[in-house]
Design a protein around this motif. Structure first.
Motif, short mmCIF file in Angstrom:
data_model
loop_
_atom_site.label_atom_id
_atom_site.label_comp_id
_atom_site.label_asym_id
_atom_site.label_seq_id
_atom_site.Cartn_x
_atom_site.Cartn_y
_atom_site.Cartn_z
N ALA A 144 -23.18 -12.66 -37.92
CA ALA A 144 -24.17 -13.20 -39.22
C ALA A 144 -22.78 -12.23 -39.84
N LEU A 145 -22.92 -10.93 -39.26
CA LEU A 145 -21.58 -9.67 -39.77
C LEU A 145 -20.28 -10.30 -39.92
N PHE A 146 -19.90 -10.97 -38.73
CA PHE A 146 -18.79 -11.54 -38.22
C PHE A 146 -18.01 -12.53 -39.53
N THR A 147 -19.66 -13.26 -40.41
CA THR A 147 -19.09 -14.65 -41.03
C THR A 147 -19.63 -13.97 -42.64
N LEU A 148 -20.71 -12.93 -42.73
CA LEU A 148 -20.03 -12.18 -43.89
C LEU A 148 -19.75 -11.50 -44.45
N ASN A 149 -18.69 -11.25 -43.66
CA ASN A 149 -17.47 -10.31 -43.71
C ASN A 149 -16.50 -10.58 -44.19
N GLY A 150 -17.16 -12.27 -44.31
CA GLY A 150 -15.40 -12.38 -45.19
C GLY A 150 -15.45 -12.77 -46.79
N THR A 151 -16.53 -12.35 -47.26
CA THR A 151 -17.43 -11.82 -48.86
C THR A 151 -16.50 -10.88 -49.28
N PHE A 152 -16.58 -10.13 -48.41
CA PHE A 152 -15.42 -8.34 -48.36
C PHE A 152 -14.29 -8.55 -48.65
N THR A 176 -2.06 -17.43 -56.39
CA THR A 176 -2.28 -18.90 -55.44
C THR A 176 -2.55 -18.84 -54.20
N TRP A 177 -2.31 -18.38 -53.55
CA TRP A 177 -2.31 -18.36 -51.91
C TRP A 177 -3.81 -17.51 -51.32
N GLY A 178 -3.57 -16.23 -52.51
CA GLY A 178 -4.57 -15.59 -52.03
C GLY A 178 -6.37 -16.07 -52.34
N LEU A 179 -5.67 -16.94 -53.63
CA LEU A 179 -6.83 -17.21 -53.90
C LEU A 179 -7.84 -18.51 -53.49
N VAL A 180 -6.75 -19.47 -52.79
CA VAL A 180 -7.34 -20.35 -52.43
C VAL A 180 -7.83 -19.26 -50.65
N ALA A 181 -7.51 -19.18 -50.44
CA ALA A 181 -7.97 -17.81 -49.13
C ALA A 181 -9.29 -17.37 -49.31
N ALA A 182 -9.36 -16.97 -50.66
CA ALA A 182 -10.83 -15.95 -51.28
C ALA A 182 -11.41 -16.62 -51.12
N ALA A 183 -11.70 -18.60 -51.59
CA ALA A 183 -12.35 -18.90 -52.05
C ALA A 183 -13.22 -20.02 -50.16
N LEU A 184 -11.91 -20.28 -49.38
CA LEU A 184 -12.33 -20.49 -47.55
C LEU A 184 -13.14 -19.14 -47.13
N LEU A 185 -12.48 -18.27 -47.47
CA LEU A 185 -13.68 -17.05 -47.16
C LEU A 185 -15.30 -17.22 -47.24
N VAL A 190 -20.87 -17.84 -47.77
CA VAL A 190 -22.06 -18.34 -48.14
C VAL A 190 -23.07 -19.81 -47.17
N LEU A 191 -21.98 -20.10 -46.06
CA LEU A 191 -22.54 -21.38 -45.45
C LEU A 191 -22.70 -20.64 -44.62
N ALA A 192 -22.83 -19.10 -44.56
CA ALA A 192 -22.93 -18.40 -43.00
C ALA A 192 -24.77 -18.85 -42.09
N PRO A 193 -25.53 -19.25 -42.99
CA PRO A 193 -26.54 -20.01 -42.16
C PRO A 193 -25.93 -20.64 -41.29
N LEU A 202 -17.86 -26.69 -39.53
CA LEU A 202 -17.65 -25.82 -41.02
C LEU A 202 -17.49 -23.93 -40.84
N GLY A 203 -16.86 -23.92 -39.13
CA GLY A 203 -16.47 -22.63 -38.40
C GLY A 203 -14.72 -22.78 -39.04
N LEU A 204 -13.80 -24.19 -39.45
CA LEU A 204 -12.62 -24.21 -39.45
C LEU A 204 -12.40 -22.97 -40.88
N LEU A 205 -13.78 -23.53 -41.93
CA LEU A 205 -13.00 -22.76 -43.67
C LEU A 205 -12.85 -21.63 -42.97
N GLY A 206 -13.45 -20.88 -42.09
CA GLY A 206 -13.35 -19.14 -42.07
C GLY A 206 -12.06 -18.84 -41.66
#
Length: 235
Positions: A144-152, A176-185, A190-193, A202-206
């Motif tokens: 949970a921590l590992f996945t939710l860390n994508g928010t930060f 633009t590259w950074g914003l796309v990476a931010a959207a993926l993370l 958001v889909l952590a559960p 779905l794990g490939l997003l992160g």
């Protein structure tokens, strides 16, 4: 009688270059940590407890080695963020903005969250060495921590990409590259559960977002290093 001339003060190294080098070293350390653990079979998010227990029983020493890199990585990440804020502060203050501060907050928060991830790994390695099996709840907390860390990470990418673009520090493609990476993370967080409970695509997003984050970090570090030092102006 000749009067001694005062010695000129040595030129200080530009802080932007220091923080840029910190970004490159930070990227190197986080990649090195994964190079140590992933080939050894570090369980993916959502892995079964049997796989987790087997890994920490067999590779406790590698977990300790990988964890030894993280304190330096956190220091370097903070130094990079501080340098980016310093480089963009004047232009942002004139515009009444604080994108760089937003990005710096994301870096500090990801340091804090990943401390929990590393602490859980060390705890599992330590208990495995004592013959105690891995705890299901503890590993679920790790995931949970590992996945939710994508928010930060997404906050850091968003703030420093927008701030860097508006301040003229980075190029449009880099922002633009950074914003796309931010959207993926952020999407992965958001889909952590679903990511935690269902091992699959779905794990490939992160993962994709993280790989883009590393590239973004290296290019940002180069941009800070190449940034011309600004001489202070007196009134």
């Amino acid at each position: 009688m000749l009067r001694k001339q005062p010695r000129a003060a040595p030129a200080a190294m530009d802080f932007a270059r220091i923080s840029g080098a910190a970004a490159l070293c930070f990227a190197l350390l986080i990649v090195a940590g994964n190079v140590i653990l992933v080939p050894a079979g570090l369980p993916r998010t959502g892995a079964g407890i049997g796989e987790v227990d087997g890994f920490f029983r067999a590779h406790g020493g590698l977990v300790g080695l990988g964890s030894a890199l993280t304190p330096a990585a956190w220091v370097l990440a903070t130094l990079f963020g501080a340098g980016a804020v310093r480089a963009l502060w004047r232009s942002e203050r004139n515009r009444g903005e604080a994108w760089a501060l937003l990005g710096f907050a994301g870096l500090v928060l990801q340091n804090a969250v990943f401390t929990g991830v590393v602490a859980i790994r060390l705890a599992l390695a330590s208990t495995a060495a004592d013959g105690i099996g891995a705890d299901t709840s503890l590993w679920a907390l790790h995931d949970a921590l590992f996945t939710l860390n994508g928010t930060f990470l997404a906050i850091a990418l968003l703030g420093l990409s927008v701030g860097g673009l508006r301040g003229g520090l980075i190029r449009p493609w880099h922002g633009t590259w950074g914003l796309v990476a931010a959207a993926l993370l952020f999407g992965s967080a958001v889909l952590a559960p679903l990511v935690i409970d269902h091992a699959g695509p779905l794990g490939l997003l992160g993962l994709a977002g993280w790989l883009m984050w590393v590239v973004w970090l290296v290019v940002y570090g180069v941009a800070l290093i190449r940034r011309a030092p600004q001489s202070p102006t007196g009134r």
